[in-house]
Scaffold this active site. Sequence first.
Site: not given
Ligand SMILES: NC(=O)c1ccc[n+]([C@@H]2O[C@H](COP(=O)([O-])OP(=O)(O)OC[C@H]3O[C@@H](n4cnc5c(N)ncnc54)[C@H](OP(=O)(O)O)[C@@H]3O)[C@@H](O)[C@H]2O)c1
Length: 249
Positions: A155
């Site tokens: 990742y």
């Molecule tokens: N949470 C953390 O700790 C954290 C920390 C640092 C950075 N981030 C980054 O911040 C961003 C948002 O994170 P989050 O925690 O809010 O994520 P999350 O709640 O897990 O949601 C992930 C999103 O990505 C979408 N997704 C995954 N595969 C996809 C695809 N093939 N096509 C379209 N949509 C897709 C999912 O849609 P579906 O519902 O359709 O699967 C979901 O809406 C991500 O880039 C993550 O890497 C997160």
Amino acid sequence: MIEKTFGKGCRVLVVGATSGIAKELCREFARHGFNLVLAARDEEELAILGADLKIRGNVEVRVVTFDALDYDSHPAFWESCSDVDGVVCCFGVLTDEATARRDPKACRVLIETNYNANVSLLNEVANSFEERKRGFICVLSTVAGERARRSNYLYGSAKGGLTAYTEGLRSRLFPAGVSVTTVKPGPVDTGMTFGMDKLPLLAPPEKVASDIYRGLRRGADVVWTPAPWRIIMGLLRFVPASLWKRMDF
Ligand SMILES: NC(=O)c1ccc[n+]([C@@H]2O[C@H](COP(=O)([O-])OP(=O)(O)OC[C@H]3O[C@@H](n4cnc5c(N)ncnc54)[C@H](OP(=O)(O)O)[C@@H]3O)[C@@H](O)[C@H]2O)c1
């Protein structure tokens, strides 16, 4: 530059709008009078989110389906919503590292969603914004992309590549007056981290969304959220490789 394209009445495309962080960011945008185009895979969840935002913010909301891994659909997708002033990319996956090491398909989904798919879509957006000489782009990377760790380097390496891509893109688009903001959150309390324990400084998505919004408003190149991560990662950068490889985290 960003002052012309960021404010009440602007239209923002949020890709991966159903993510935990994106939902809060959409609420932040709606509260400040931005019109929204919401893109994600899950039509039902999009419709619910869209209806909620319309009521909360009294703003225009459109929804459109988007699958990040359907690369061939990206040009037509962008064509259908290129009337926006800014784009925020929030989609991503955090596949269990042990699974991704063993399962080639899971590993491809992890790398491609976090890196290739962002690049594929953002190339379209960048060409368009560069030509019209306005717009803002915001991409969610992570602190995990700063230095790859033993426990999540797959990742981390994809996100590290994404961070490097956004840095180059920012430099390319600067002469055209288009801003590119790289967001580097630490762990955030969303579906992505649900059930994981021992996460340091776990932040609520509302806090992260408000940091992102304020960063965009001031035209920041990089947003560390919560802010202490900037210092933490700044210090970790000096740990030598010979010591880093011994660290079990
Ligand atoms: N949470 C953390 O700790 C954290 C920390 C640092 C950075 N981030 C980054 O911040 C961003 C948002 O994170 P989050 O925690 O809010 O994520 P999350 O709640 O897990 O949601 C992930 C999103 O990505 C979408 N997704 C995954 N595969 C996809 C695809 N093939 N096509 C379209 N949509 C897709 C999912 O849609 P579906 O519902 O359709 O699967 C979901 O809406 C991500 O880039 C993550 O890497 C997160």
